[in-house]
Design an enzyme around this catalytic site. Structure first.
Site, short mmCIF file in Angstrom:
data_model
loop_
_atom_site.label_atom_id
_atom_site.label_comp_id
_atom_site.label_asym_id
_atom_site.label_seq_id
_atom_site.Cartn_x
_atom_site.Cartn_y
_atom_site.Cartn_z
N SER A 150 33.26 -1.02 -7.53
CA SER A 150 34.48 -0.95 -8.34
C SER A 150 35.67 -1.14 -7.42
O SER A 150 35.56 -0.97 -6.19
CB SER A 150 34.56 0.42 -9.03
OG SER A 150 35.85 0.68 -9.54
N TYR A 163 34.17 9.40 -10.08
CA TYR A 163 33.85 7.99 -10.20
C TYR A 163 34.25 7.22 -8.94
O TYR A 163 33.46 6.45 -8.40
CB TYR A 163 34.55 7.40 -11.42
CG TYR A 163 34.22 5.95 -11.70
CD1 TYR A 163 33.08 5.61 -12.41
CD2 TYR A 163 35.06 4.94 -11.25
CE1 TYR A 163 32.78 4.28 -12.67
CE2 TYR A 163 34.77 3.60 -11.51
CZ TYR A 163 33.63 3.28 -12.22
OH TYR A 163 33.33 1.96 -12.47
#
Length: 260
Positions: A150, A163
């Site tokens: 990400s 996350y």
């Protein structure tokens, strides 16, 4: 002639690819791209309904798709997935780790339960699946693993602490796997998507956050799931990507390239 060359360079004819998280939005796009490049795709996800729906959608592009449910929090379930995938032709050349979850909160509001869930699904599952499939790939003479990181692998974002940490771990783990198996024919790379609104993150995107993202993205828009396919085929191709391992490709509209 040009189509033949592109197929020779990027084609995956005859290979078997397992896509964990294949019923999701990004995983589904990767399933489509890998299947259309010639591979048999095994869609792996938590629910049978989701897997079946994805396989039905893939039939538009070819018959070479099947599915197997998997619970990525269970090593035994991932081992079962490999065993089922091997029934296709006795070998798996490609693993894509695309399962992921998120939890949004301020740092002081984050709970141990949220942290553990995100770390288990986003990072521990990548470790376990890569270990299980890499063992097979080494024995079979090679293969390719593609992990999904990400933009938060590089730039931690507010309200998604677990996350961000998990995705940073995915990139670090990817490099370690690449180093571990470089001489044994198993390559491991990662794609780091930018902002691709999906079910798991749409609720976190209020208007203020969207405006901030757009200001920080030179291309000034969200990504479309199919825009991950080109990078994936490069990294998975046994010819075009044969000297690429331990790499991270950002597909983020320039988000990580500049600070405004």
């Amino acid at each position: 002639m040009s189509k033949e060359y592109l197929n020779e360079l990027f084609g995956l004819d005859g290979q078997v690819a397992v896509v964990i998280g294949g019923a999701g939005v990004l995983g589904g796009a990767l399933c489509e791209g890998i299947l259309r490049a010639g591979a048999h795709v095994v869609v792996a996800d938590l629910t049978e309904e989701g897997c079946q729906r994805r396989v039905e959608e893939l039939k538009r592009f070819g018959p070479q798709a099947s599915y197997c449910t998997v619970n990525v929090t269970s090593r035994e379930s991932i081992e079962h997935l490999l065993a089922e995938a091997l029934k296709v032709k006795g070998r798996v050349e490609i693993l894509v780790n695309c399962a992921g979850v998120n939890a949004g909160s301020t740092f002081l509001e984050a709970t141990d339960a949220d942290w553990d869930r995100v770390m288990t699904i986003n990072l521990k599952a990548v470790f376990q699946a890569s270990q299980i499939f890499a063992r097979h790939m080494v024995e079979a003479g090679g293969g390719a693993i593609l992990n999904i990181g990400s933009v938060t692998s590089h730039l931690p974002l507010s309200r998604v602490f677990a996350y961000s940490a998990s995705k940073a771990g995915v990139v670090n783990l990817t490099k370690n796997i690449a180093r571990e198996f470089g001489k044994q024919g198993v390559r491991c790379n990662a794609i780091c998507p930018g902002f691709f609104p999906a079910e798991q993150n749409r609720r976190l995107l209020d208007q203020e956050r969207i405006d901030n993202i757009m200001r920080h993205t030179p291309m000034a828009r969200f990504g479309e799931p199919e825009e991950l396919i080109g990078a994936a085929l490069l990294l998975l191709s046994p010819k075009a990507g044969r000297f690429i391992t331990g790499a991270t490709v950002n597909v983020d509209g320039g988000f990580t390239a500049a600070w405004f």
